[in-house]
Write a protein that holds these residues in place. Structure first.
Motif, PDB file in Angstrom:
ATOM      1  N   SER A 455       0.861  -1.291   0.096  1.00  0.00           N
ATOM      2  CA  SER A 455      -0.058   0.048   0.058  1.00  0.00           C
ATOM      3  C   SER A 455       0.806   1.256   0.094  1.00  0.00           C
ATOM      4  O   SER A 455       2.131   1.255   0.696  1.00  0.00           O
ATOM      5  CB  SER A 455      -0.958  -0.023   1.237  1.00  0.00           C
ATOM      6  N   SER A 456       0.275   2.200  -0.787  1.00  0.00           N
ATOM      7  CA  SER A 456       1.080   3.432  -0.759  1.00  0.00           C
ATOM      8  C   SER A 456       1.349   4.297   0.594  1.00  0.00           C
ATOM      9  O   SER A 456       2.133   5.100   0.935  1.00  0.00           O
ATOM     10  CB  SER A 456       0.599   4.419  -1.785  1.00  0.00           C
ATOM     11  N   GLN A 457       0.523   3.895   1.457  1.00  0.00           N
ATOM     12  CA  GLN A 457       0.504   4.368   2.880  1.00  0.00           C
ATOM     13  C   GLN A 457       1.152   3.859   3.876  1.00  0.00           C
ATOM     14  O   GLN A 457       1.437   4.059   4.934  1.00  0.00           O
ATOM     15  CB  GLN A 457      -0.977   4.591   3.417  1.00  0.00           C
ATOM     16  N   TYR A 458       1.785   2.608   3.638  1.00  0.00           N
ATOM     17  CA  TYR A 458       2.894   1.635   4.448  1.00  0.00           C
ATOM     18  C   TYR A 458       4.314   1.567   3.703  1.00  0.00           C
ATOM     19  O   TYR A 458       4.194   1.108   2.820  1.00  0.00           O
ATOM     20  CB  TYR A 458       2.080   0.490   4.817  1.00  0.00           C
ATOM     21  N   GLU A 459       5.087   1.716   4.803  1.00  0.00           N
ATOM     22  CA  GLU A 459       6.553   1.170   4.411  1.00  0.00           C
ATOM     23  C   GLU A 459       6.536  -0.493   4.736  1.00  0.00           C
ATOM     24  O   GLU A 459       6.479  -0.485   5.964  1.00  0.00           O
ATOM     25  CB  GLU A 459       7.404   2.068   5.006  1.00  0.00           C
ATOM     26  N   HIS A 460       6.768  -1.061   3.861  1.00  0.00           N
ATOM     27  CA  HIS A 460       7.014  -2.668   4.074  1.00  0.00           C
ATOM     28  C   HIS A 460       8.685  -2.974   4.487  1.00  0.00           C
ATOM     29  O   HIS A 460       9.379  -3.095   3.432  1.00  0.00           O
ATOM     30  CB  HIS A 460       6.509  -3.447   2.786  1.00  0.00           C
ATOM     31  N   ILE A 461       8.870  -3.098   5.544  1.00  0.00           N
ATOM     32  CA  ILE A 461      10.414  -3.538   5.834  1.00  0.00           C
ATOM     33  C   ILE A 461      10.593  -4.678   6.288  1.00  0.00           C
ATOM     34  O   ILE A 461       9.677  -5.532   6.891  1.00  0.00           O
ATOM     35  CB  ILE A 461      10.775  -2.527   6.797  1.00  0.00           C
ATOM     36  N   ARG A 462      11.809  -5.451   6.153  1.00  0.00           N
ATOM     37  CA  ARG A 462      12.327  -6.683   6.630  1.00  0.00           C
ATOM     38  C   ARG A 462      13.405  -6.250   7.456  1.00  0.00           C
ATOM     39  O   ARG A 462      14.251  -5.668   7.237  1.00  0.00           O
ATOM     40  CB  ARG A 462      12.398  -7.608   5.348  1.00  0.00           C
ATOM     41  N   ILE A 463      13.553  -7.019   8.648  1.00  0.00           N
ATOM     42  CA  ILE A 463      14.556  -6.949   9.583  1.00  0.00           C
ATOM     43  C   ILE A 463      15.183  -8.333   9.485  1.00  0.00           C
ATOM     44  O   ILE A 463      14.631  -9.237   9.852  1.00  0.00           O
ATOM     45  CB  ILE A 463      14.171  -6.344  11.014  1.00  0.00           C
ATOM     46  N   GLU A 464      16.426  -8.344   9.279  1.00  0.00           N
ATOM     47  CA  GLU A 464      17.319  -9.595   9.364  1.00  0.00           C
ATOM     48  C   GLU A 464      18.312  -9.490  10.370  1.00  0.00           C
ATOM     49  O   GLU A 464      19.196  -8.627  10.517  1.00  0.00           O
ATOM     50  CB  GLU A 464      17.788  -9.955   7.945  1.00  0.00           C
TER      51      GLU A 464
END
Length: 821
Positions: A455-464
């Motif tokens: 969604s353009s309203q959310y930053e999708h992040i992955r933490i490793e």
């Protein structure tokens, strides 16, 4: 007219009456149970406040004995004066009020019940019920919907309910007189007879024409005449009911004969099926027994896990306690040896901090299991998140000679909205475990990766979080996120822990709507992967800052292409052009090729460590082609002192730590214009800024030992304090103080007479200017995020958890009391 049909009408009315009376009795029984629970509770008001209304019991109130006012579950002040119990009717010996329209516009009634404790009445419980709740217990329709039925409050003669399907007119708009007029029952003698019957609490039934139909009028007393069932049924409907009854009797006889014949026919077949059914039941019984055995085994496993946990906790708690007690004994013995005293106190402090972490883990699990964890959502920067985590983890890794790598790639928005404290807790749990379970000279990787946005309203992040440490077995990976579990082997048993960290981490991740995965091999290492979606706040663009400082074009030099791409992505919304070079040589070629042309860079971002030509050498070469007025900022993943020693030998240079963030870039750019070139002067200035010298505090602390410790710690900082024992005394002392007598108030929360929250609210409410401005800092053992929120809501400025960390306290105080040279 059929006598049996009339009898059937009476039986139907008796059934409805008994149903309503049963409902009333059940309500009183439940109210009495609630009164018993209130009597056994520590705080009856809190019990009432926690009640959630439902369709039947819409409001609960209580008045303590000897008082005229109480409190309702809706939070408002409650008195009995608006209720009328003068009718004298009761249900199961509980007084019943006259009906009334409640705050929702619904007809209701109230019953009151004494609350007794140890044979003494301590309060009266009032519960408001609605007549609408009778709907579920009453039949739908009456004589094929041709009959009319109302429920009437006897004292007010109001029609308070017309059950669904019982005629065409609505109750609540009529009384008994309206009923007479609507149905043309105008005979004075008849109305008098009805009135006498109602006064006596008896039943009455009589004939009358209703809308040109000969009908039977009924008035049926409920609960000894407290309420009445009134209405009418057309004679035709009653006669039709009689015919229907006779017809049904005939049908029943025929069906019974048919059923008898059918039973005879089926008897033979049923015998043949008995064996089959018996076998199926035996199979079901075996399945049920197996399920019970599995449930028992699961319960035993859970019990064993908790037993193991308690055993581990006993060991883990006793270990630091033994250290604290042991070294306390040694302190008394070697009090005259400063070297040993310092070493003993260092070890006591470390053991105390470890013991505190154990307690925090147990409390976290308790709050998670009880469902009381609340997310505190706010805007924060990924830069601050990474910096705070790195400041904790890098020294831990350095102690074990481990290499700690941090990288951020493909992130599109640095500013996000979420619970920064809980995300920080996730990262600390994962990274501290990586440090613990990785041997010396190992490697640890911390990555934040931007994933494609859903969604353009959310930053999708992955933490490793990855390490090349001891790793875990496949069997342990199946239970790693269960509470009270720890990996058991000769290597990891030496590592302190409760077995709660991963359970806490998983629950927090899932509370945020994210996912967590783990991959591991023994002796090869582990990889934890957390996926989260964080909302993007509005209005992040900072283009005006860069434009206002004359920055429109920069050059980023780094041998890692992902770093360069990340810089371009994060600077996309700033209207600043970003050119990239993957080596010092390429950067020189770019500068030389545009010399005298359009390559007028406003800032140079330069990686500190690059192959062939490193950052220092590249900077020296670039200075031949770019003016000294163009700042050179070094990007480094190494310790700051090493960079300072070499970087500050050049003109107009600065540095900031990787990974790249716009906010860090902005801070470094601002710092380069104001930084002192005398490193010693800079460090002294920082120490002075955090000094508490000369400050005078008002301290509210009821524990004498804690008060003594705080007084001594403030004395070491050349500050002074005045200590009072509770919030009431703190309030009185502040009222009696002069305007500038105290620089700040340090407030404990849980104190006798008046707690810290109430004291802070009353101080803020005082009619003097400094009451609104003086810093009030909560110092308490209540250390959850909800406690911080409660402190701020009470008017306090900040929250510092016990045991007190003086460095943190100094920094917190200086946020609200500017340094004066």
């Amino acid at each position: 007219m059929s006598t049996s049909a009339i009898h059937n009408l009476s039986a139907s009315l008796d059934l409805i009456r008994n149903t309503i009376e049963s409902v009333l009795v059940k309500e009183t029984e439940f109210q009495m149970l609630i009164a018993q629970e209130i009597a056994s509770s520590n705080d009856s008001y809190e019990f009432i406040r926690s009640y959630e209304s439902n369709r039947t019991m819409v409001k609960m109130s209580i008045i303590l004995s000897g008082e005229t006012e109480g409190i309702s579950s809706t939070g408002e002040v409650f008195t009995e004066k608006d209720l009328d119990f003068s009718f004298g009717k009761t249900v199961n010996k509980l007084p019943l009020s006259q009906s009334y329209l409640n705050s929702m516009g619904t007809w209701a009634y109230t019953m009151k019940c004494p609350v007794t404790k140890n044979g003494k009445e301590i309060a009266t419980l009032y519960v408001e019920y609605t007549f609408d709740s009778f709907e579920d217990a009453l039949p739908y329709g009456f004589y094929n919907n041709s009959a009319m039925l109302y429920i009437m409050d006897t004292k007010s003669q109001r029609l308070v309910l017309k059950p669904t399907g019982m005629g065409e007119r609505n109750a609540g708009h009529l009384n008994l007189d309206d009923f007479y007029r609507a149905n043309n029952i105008l005979e004075a003698s008849l109305q008098k007879a009805v009135s006498e019957t109602i006064d006596a609490g008896d039943d009455i039934m009589f004939y009358h024409d209703i809308q040109n139909k000969n009908s039977l009028i009924y008035m049926w007393a409920v609960n000894n005449g407290a309420i009445y069932l009134i209405g009418h049924v057309p004679i035709d409907a009653i006669q039709q009911e009689g015919r229907t009854v006779n017809h049904n009797i005939l049908i029943v006889v025929v069906i019974m004969l048919a059923a008898f014949l059918l039973c005879c026919s089926l008897y033979y077949f049923s015998q043949r099926e008995d064996d089959k059914i018996r076998k199926e039941r035996e199979a079901e019984r075996e399945i049920h027994n197996k399920q019970l055995a599995e449930a028992l085994q699961a319960a035993q496993i859970a019990s064993n896990s908790k037993t193991t946990f308690l055993s581990n906790m006993s060991h883990d708690i006793r270990t630091p306690m033994n250290v604290i007690l042991g070294f306390t004994t040694l302190l008394a013995k070697d009090a005259d040896n400063p070297v040993k005293v310092r070493e003993y106190t260092r070890k006591i402090t470390a053991s105390g901090q470890h013991l505190l972490s154990l307690i925090n883990d147990v409390l976290d699990v308790s709050k998670i299991e009880s469902g009381k964890v609340v997310l505190t959502v706010g805007e924060f920067t990924l830069n601050n998140l990474v910096s705070s985590v790195e400041a904790i983890i890098r020294p831990m890794a350095k102690e074990k000679s481990q290499s700690f790598y941090v990288s951020v790639t493909d992130i599109k928005h640095e500013y996000v909205v979420g619970d920064e404290t809980r995300i920080n807790q996730i990262l600390i749990n994962l990274l501290s475990n990586a440090v613990k379970y990785t041997p010396e000279n190992g490697n640890i990787w911390f990555r934040i990766i931007g994933l494609p946005q859903r969604s353009s309203q959310y930053e999708h992040i992955r933490i490793e979080v990855e390490d090349d440490g001891y790793g875990m077995t496949p069997e342990y990976l199946e239970t790693i996120f269960d509470a009270f579990t720890r990996v058991e082997n000769s290597t990891t048993n030496k590592v302190q822990g409760t077995g709660l960290g991963m359970a806490i981490t998983k629950n927090i991740v899932e509370l945020m709507g994210g996912t967590i995965e783990v991959f591991s091999e023994v002796d090869k290492g582990s990889l934890f992967r957390v996926d989260l979606e964080l909302r993007i706040p509005n209005g992040q663009s900072d283009a005006e800052f860069w434009k206002g400082n004359g920055i429109t074009k920069i050059l980023a030099v780094d041998d890692d292409k992902e770093v360069c791409n990340s810089i371009q992505t994060l600077m996309r919304d700033t209207d600043v052009q970003v050119d990239i070079a993957l080596s010092g040589e390429e950067a020189l070629r770019m500068i030389q090729s545009f010399e005298g042309g359009d390559a007028d860079y406003d800032v140079i971002l330069l990686d500190w460590k690059m192959p062939k030509m490193d950052g220092v050498e590249t900077a020296a070469m670039l200075r031949r082609f770019i003016p000294v007025s163009v700042p050179i900022l070094f990007l480094t993943a190494y310790d700051g002192d090493e960079v300072l020693n070499e970087a500050y030998s050049m003109d107009n240079v600065g540095f900031f730590a990787k990974p790249f963030f716009v906010s860090a870039f902005k801070e470094a750019f601002l710092k380069i214009h104001t930084k002192p070139h005398d490193k010693k002067a800079m460090s002294v200035s920082e120490e002075e800024r955090n000094s508490l010298c000369g400050l005078h505090f008002l301290v509210a602390e009821d524990n004498d030992i804690n008060a003594e410790i705080l007084s001594e710690l403030l004395g070491i900082e050349d500050a002074s304090c005045e200590i009072v024992e509770n919030g009431q005394l703190a309030l009185e002392r502040f009222i009696g103080s002069s305007s500038d007598e105290f620089d700040a108030i340090l407030m404990d929360i849980q104190m006798p007479v008046m707690n810290g929250y109430e004291a802070a609210r009353k101080i803020r409410a005082l009619e003097r200017p400094d009451a609104k401005e003086i810093p009030i800092i909560a110092m308490t053992a209540n250390a959850f995020s909800e406690d911080v929120k409660d402190a701020l809501n009470a008017g306090m400025d900040a929250h510092v958890a016990k045991p007190i960390d003086m460095e943190l306290l100094k920094k917190t105080i200086r946020q609200y009391i500017p340094y004066r040279a």
